[in-house]
Design a protein around this motif. Sequence first.
Motif, PDB file in Angstrom:
ATOM      1  N   VAL A 113       0.831  -1.207   0.000  1.00 54.48           N
ATOM      2  CA  VAL A 113       0.000   0.000   0.000  1.00 54.48           C
ATOM      3  C   VAL A 113       0.864   1.255   0.000  1.00 54.48           C
ATOM      4  O   VAL A 113       0.650   2.184  -0.791  1.00 54.48           O
ATOM      5  CB  VAL A 113      -0.957  -0.008   1.208  1.00 54.48           C
ATOM      6  N   GLU A 114       1.869   1.281   0.891  1.00 56.02           N
ATOM      7  CA  GLU A 114       2.689   2.485   1.034  1.00 56.02           C
ATOM      8  C   GLU A 114       3.571   2.749  -0.186  1.00 56.02           C
ATOM      9  O   GLU A 114       3.905   3.899  -0.473  1.00 56.02           O
ATOM     10  CB  GLU A 114       3.534   2.376   2.301  1.00 56.02           C
ATOM     11  N   SER A 115       3.949   1.697  -0.896  1.00 56.64           N
ATOM     12  CA  SER A 115       4.766   1.885  -2.096  1.00 56.64           C
ATOM     13  C   SER A 115       3.929   2.168  -3.331  1.00 56.64           C
ATOM     14  O   SER A 115       4.463   2.394  -4.416  1.00 56.64           O
ATOM     15  CB  SER A 115       5.650   0.653  -2.336  1.00 56.64           C
ATOM     16  N   GLY A 116       2.593   2.111  -3.180  1.00 56.81           N
ATOM     17  CA  GLY A 116       1.708   2.489  -4.268  1.00 56.81           C
ATOM     18  C   GLY A 116       1.509   1.451  -5.344  1.00 56.81           C
ATOM     19  O   GLY A 116       1.052   1.773  -6.445  1.00 56.81           O
ATOM     20  N   VAL A 117       1.830   0.183  -5.048  1.00 56.81           N
ATOM     21  CA  VAL A 117       1.690  -0.866  -6.065  1.00 56.81           C
ATOM     22  C   VAL A 117       0.426  -1.700  -5.876  1.00 56.81           C
ATOM     23  O   VAL A 117       0.209  -2.676  -6.596  1.00 56.81           O
ATOM     24  CB  VAL A 117       2.925  -1.801  -6.092  1.00 56.81           C
ATOM     25  N   GLY A 118      -0.424  -1.316  -4.912  1.00 54.01           N
ATOM     26  CA  GLY A 118      -1.639  -2.080  -4.719  1.00 54.01           C
ATOM     27  C   GLY A 118      -2.520  -1.495  -3.634  1.00 54.01           C
ATOM     28  O   GLY A 118      -2.240  -0.437  -3.072  1.00 54.01           O
ATOM     29  N   ILE A 119      -3.599  -2.217  -3.343  1.00 48.99           N
ATOM     30  CA  ILE A 119      -4.600  -1.819  -2.352  1.00 48.99           C
ATOM     31  C   ILE A 119      -4.932  -3.018  -1.481  1.00 48.99           C
ATOM     32  O   ILE A 119      -4.982  -4.153  -1.966  1.00 48.99           O
ATOM     33  CB  ILE A 119      -5.877  -1.308  -3.040  1.00 48.99           C
ATOM     34  N   GLU A 120      -5.162  -2.786  -0.190  1.00 50.86           N
ATOM     35  CA  GLU A 120      -5.557  -3.874   0.701  1.00 50.86           C
ATOM     36  C   GLU A 120      -7.067  -4.054   0.652  1.00 50.86           C
ATOM     37  O   GLU A 120      -7.820  -3.116   0.908  1.00 50.86           O
ATOM     38  CB  GLU A 120      -5.097  -3.596   2.127  1.00 50.86           C
ATOM     39  N   LEU A 121      -7.500  -5.272   0.336  1.00 48.34           N
ATOM     40  CA  LEU A 121      -8.922  -5.607   0.274  1.00 48.34           C
ATOM     41  C   LEU A 121      -9.454  -6.050   1.625  1.00 48.34           C
ATOM     42  O   LEU A 121     -10.541  -5.660   2.054  1.00 48.34           O
ATOM     43  CB  LEU A 121      -9.144  -6.723  -0.756  1.00 48.34           C
ATOM     44  N   ALA A 122      -8.709  -6.902   2.303  1.00 51.19           N
ATOM     45  CA  ALA A 122      -9.131  -7.455   3.587  1.00 51.19           C
ATOM     46  C   ALA A 122      -7.898  -7.782   4.392  1.00 51.19           C
ATOM     47  O   ALA A 122      -6.768  -7.729   3.889  1.00 51.19           O
ATOM     48  CB  ALA A 122     -10.002  -8.691   3.382  1.00 51.19           C
ATOM     49  N   ARG A 123      -8.109  -8.159   5.668  1.00 50.20           N
ATOM     50  CA  ARG A 123      -6.975  -8.434   6.551  1.00 50.20           C
ATOM     51  C   ARG A 123      -7.332  -9.579   7.479  1.00 50.20           C
ATOM     52  O   ARG A 123      -8.216  -9.461   8.321  1.00 50.20           O
ATOM     53  CB  ARG A 123      -6.638  -7.169   7.352  1.00 50.20           C
ATOM     54  N   GLY A 124      -6.668 -10.722   7.303  1.00 50.14           N
ATOM     55  CA  GLY A 124      -6.887 -11.861   8.171  1.00 50.14           C
ATOM     56  C   GLY A 124      -8.117 -12.675   7.799  1.00 50.14           C
ATOM     57  O   GLY A 124      -8.769 -12.428   6.780  1.00 50.14           O
ATOM     58  N   VAL A 125      -8.422 -13.652   8.635  1.00 48.42           N
ATOM     59  CA  VAL A 125      -9.539 -14.553   8.356  1.00 48.42           C
ATOM     60  C   VAL A 125     -10.577 -14.532   9.472  1.00 48.42           C
ATOM     61  O   VAL A 125     -11.394 -15.440   9.587  1.00 48.42           O
ATOM     62  CB  VAL A 125      -9.042 -15.998   8.142  1.00 48.42           C
ATOM     63  N   MET A 126     -10.563 -13.495  10.276  1.00 49.82           N
ATOM     64  CA  MET A 126     -11.591 -13.355  11.306  1.00 49.82           C
ATOM     65  C   MET A 126     -12.898 -12.898  10.655  1.00 49.82           C
ATOM     66  O   MET A 126     -12.903 -12.250   9.600  1.00 49.82           O
ATOM     67  CB  MET A 126     -11.157 -12.335  12.359  1.00 49.82           C
ATOM     68  N   ASP A 127     -14.024 -13.219  11.286  1.00 47.80           N
ATOM     69  CA  ASP A 127     -15.325 -12.782  10.760  1.00 47.80           C
ATOM     70  C   ASP A 127     -15.399 -11.266  10.638  1.00 47.80           C
ATOM     71  O   ASP A 127     -16.061 -10.726   9.744  1.00 47.80           O
ATOM     72  CB  ASP A 127     -16.446 -13.279  11.675  1.00 47.80           C
ATOM     73  N   SER A 128     -14.662 -10.566  11.515  1.00 46.03           N
ATOM     74  CA  SER A 128     -14.688  -9.104  11.493  1.00 46.03           C
ATOM     75  C   SER A 128     -13.999  -8.523  10.268  1.00 46.03           C
ATOM     76  O   SER A 128     -14.157  -7.347   9.957  1.00 46.03           O
ATOM     77  CB  SER A 128     -14.024  -8.558  12.766  1.00 46.03           C
ATOM     78  N   SER A 129     -13.218  -9.361   9.569  1.00 47.91           N
ATOM     79  CA  SER A 129     -12.505  -8.866   8.388  1.00 47.91           C
ATOM     80  C   SER A 129     -13.183  -9.308   7.090  1.00 47.91           C
ATOM     81  O   SER A 129     -12.560  -9.315   6.035  1.00 47.91           O
ATOM     82  CB  SER A 129     -11.058  -9.367   8.393  1.00 47.91           C
ATOM     83  N   MET A 130     -14.444  -9.649   7.183  1.00 45.78           N
ATOM     84  CA  MET A 130     -15.191 -10.119   6.015  1.00 45.78           C
ATOM     85  C   MET A 130     -15.328  -9.009   4.968  1.00 45.78           C
ATOM     86  O   MET A 130     -15.949  -7.985   5.221  1.00 45.78           O
ATOM     87  CB  MET A 130     -16.588 -10.566   6.447  1.00 45.78           C
ATOM     88  N   PRO A 131     -14.762  -9.184   3.760  1.00 43.12           N
ATOM     89  CA  PRO A 131     -14.974  -8.193   2.704  1.00 43.12           C
ATOM     90  C   PRO A 131     -16.271  -8.519   1.962  1.00 43.12           C
ATOM     91  O   PRO A 131     -16.411  -9.578   1.368  1.00 43.12           O
ATOM     92  CB  PRO A 131     -13.757  -8.404   1.800  1.00 43.12           C
ATOM     93  N   MET A 132     -17.242  -7.650   2.032  1.00 35.72           N
ATOM     94  CA  MET A 132     -18.513  -7.899   1.365  1.00 35.72           C
ATOM     95  C   MET A 132     -18.333  -7.810  -0.153  1.00 35.72           C
ATOM     96  O   MET A 132     -17.386  -7.206  -0.653  1.00 35.72           O
ATOM     97  CB  MET A 132     -19.571  -6.916   1.846  1.00 35.72           C
ATOM     98  N   LYS A 133     -19.289  -8.414  -0.883  1.00 37.50           N
ATOM     99  CA  LYS A 133     -19.169  -8.489  -2.331  1.00 37.50           C
ATOM    100  C   LYS A 133     -19.015  -7.110  -2.962  1.00 37.50           C
ATOM    101  O   LYS A 133     -18.267  -6.937  -3.924  1.00 37.50           O
ATOM    102  CB  LYS A 133     -20.379  -9.204  -2.925  1.00 37.50           C
ATOM    103  N   GLU A 134     -19.667  -6.101  -2.402  1.00 37.41           N
ATOM    104  CA  GLU A 134     -19.567  -4.746  -2.946  1.00 37.41           C
ATOM    105  C   GLU A 134     -18.140  -4.209  -2.833  1.00 37.41           C
ATOM    106  O   GLU A 134     -17.647  -3.520  -3.730  1.00 37.41           O
ATOM    107  CB  GLU A 134     -20.540  -3.805  -2.226  1.00 37.41           C
ATOM    108  N   LYS A 135     -17.468  -4.542  -1.719  1.00 40.09           N
ATOM    109  CA  LYS A 135     -16.083  -4.101  -1.527  1.00 40.09           C
ATOM    110  C   LYS A 135     -15.166  -4.806  -2.533  1.00 40.09           C
ATOM    111  O   LYS A 135     -14.245  -4.181  -3.084  1.00 40.09           O
ATOM    112  CB  LYS A 135     -15.629  -4.394  -0.096  1.00 40.09           C
ATOM    113  N   VAL A 136     -15.415  -6.081  -2.764  1.00 33.91           N
ATOM    114  CA  VAL A 136     -14.621  -6.819  -3.749  1.00 33.91           C
ATOM    115  C   VAL A 136     -14.763  -6.165  -5.121  1.00 33.91           C
ATOM    116  O   VAL A 136     -13.767  -5.917  -5.810  1.00 33.91           O
ATOM    117  CB  VAL A 136     -15.052  -8.300  -3.805  1.00 33.91           C
ATOM    118  N   GLU A 137     -15.994  -5.895  -5.523  1.00 35.24           N
ATOM    119  CA  GLU A 137     -16.236  -5.261  -6.823  1.00 35.24           C
ATOM    120  C   GLU A 137     -15.519  -3.920  -6.913  1.00 35.24           C
ATOM    121  O   GLU A 137     -14.876  -3.605  -7.927  1.00 35.24           O
ATOM    122  CB  GLU A 137     -17.735  -5.060  -7.034  1.00 35.24           C
TER     123      GLU A 137
END
Length: 475
Positions: free
Chosen positions: A400-424
Motif C-alpha cells: 500500500v505504502e509503495s503504491g503498487v496495490g490496495i488492501e482488500l481485507a486483513r486476516g480470516v476473522m469474521d470481522s474482516s469479512m470483505p462484502m461483495k460490494e467491496k470486492v467489486e
Amino acid sequence: MGKSQAQVVLFPLPAQGHISPFLSLATQLHHYRPGLSITLVSTPANINSIQSSLPPDPCLHLQSLPFYPVEHGLPAGAESTADVPVAQFITFYKAIESLYPAFDELISSLVSNASDSAPLCIVSDFFCSWTINIAHKHKVFHTSFLTLSAFGGAVFFSLLLNHPHRLTEKDQFPLPEYPEVIIDRSQVSLYILASDGTDEGSQFFKRQHMFLNHTNALWVNTVEEFEPIGLGMLKKTLKFPIWPIGPPLATVAQLSSSKSDEETEIMTFLDSQAPASVLYISFGSQNTIQPGQMMQLAQGLEGSGCAFIWVIRPPIGFDPKGEFKDEWLPHGFKHRIKQKHMGLLVHGWSPQLKILGHISTGAFLSHCGWNSILESMFYGVPIIAWPIGGEQFYNSMMVVESGVGIELARGVMDSSMPMKEKVEEVVDLVMGSNAKGMDIRKRAKECRDVMKKAWNEEGGSSTKSLLEFFKLISI
C-alpha cells in the motif's frame, strides 16, 4: 568434491516458501561462480521432491538428513510445514533442530576433506539459526538467509522480542526500536497476540534471534532500491554485514517446457483474454479463507465482470487437501463463469510465474507471502492485498505504502469479512481505467524495472552484494 574446490552448504527451513528462494539462490551462486560446489540439505522427503521436480544438475548436490517426525509428536511423514496444522508449526520448527547431529557430521566431513585453501560457507535459513554453533565449532563462515522481506522481518523480530502489544490497551502502538512504525492489532497474528515471552513460540524465535547475533553476515531476499526503509531498520538493530540479494529467479521447475493438462488449460484461458484483463487469485501454498469470505469473494468477482483465475482449496475448517464442494461457492457459480468464459478455478498447484508473466494478467489478489510479492513485482503486476497471517500483514503495508496495490481485507476473522460490494469496488479500482488504477499500474511497472536491474551484471545492487560476499570469503 575436489579438495581445492570452494563449497557452500545451503540449509533452508523445510517449507515450500523457503526452499524455493534457496534453490533460486543456488542458481545465482552457480551463475557467478561456476566452479563452486553447492550442497543443499533437507529431510528425505524434501530431497526426493526436489529431485523429482528438477532435472539432474551436477553443480547442485542434494543431501538428505534423517528425520523422524513421529518422535516429536508430529504426523507420520510430516517433513514440511505443508504437512502439519498451523497449531503445530512451532513443534515442527523445534523438531528440525533434531537434525543438528547429522548436519554437524556432514560439515565435519566436508571440512576434513577440504584443503586449507578451500573456503567453506554455511548459508542457513533464519529459522535454522542454530546452525551457527556448528559453523563456529568447525571455524566455518556462516551466513543467515532471511527469506522474509526486510521490513517484515524487522517488524516480526520486534513484536516477538518485545511484545509491545501487551504494554498498551490501544489498538495501535509503535514498535520500541522503530517508533516511526505504527502497528494495528488487526495486523498481528493471533499466536503473537497471545504470546507473552514465556510461550514456546516466543522462546523459539528468541533463541534463533540470539543465534543470529553471532552470524558473520545476513542475506535478505529483497532488492535494495525496493526496500530501503526495511533494510535500514535491520541495519539499525543488527551489527554485521547485511546484503540484499533478491529478487528470486524462476526455478527450472517453474519454467519447464513440459505442461500438465491443467497447466495447458490455464495458459489456453490466458491466451484467449485481452491484455491486462485477468485477475490472478492465490492465497499461497498453504493458506485458505473462511467459508463466508469465500462466498463473498466469489459473488464480488462475478459482480465485477472481471476475468479471473482462482487457485482455490477448501475453506478453513475443512481438510485443505480434501475434495472441493460446490456448496462453498454461490449456487450455479461454476456453471455461469464457465459459460461466460469468465473464470477458471484451479485446484492444487498452479504455474504462478507463468501466469504472472502472461500479457493477459492484470493484477494479483494475494495473501502477500514475500515470494508472491517479489514475483508479482518482477513482472510489474499490481497487487490486491489480503494478508492472512505472520509477516504478510507487514508486506501488505509495504504494498500500500509503495503504491503498487490496495488492501482488500486483513486476516480470516469474521470481522474482516470483505462484502461483495467491496470486492467489486477494489477490483474495479485496481484494474479499471480510473486515475488511481493507472497510478498503481504505473508504479508496479516502475518496480518491475527496479527488480530486473538488480541483477544487471554491470552494477546491479544484488549483483554487487553477491560479489562483495565472494570477495569477503575469497571465493
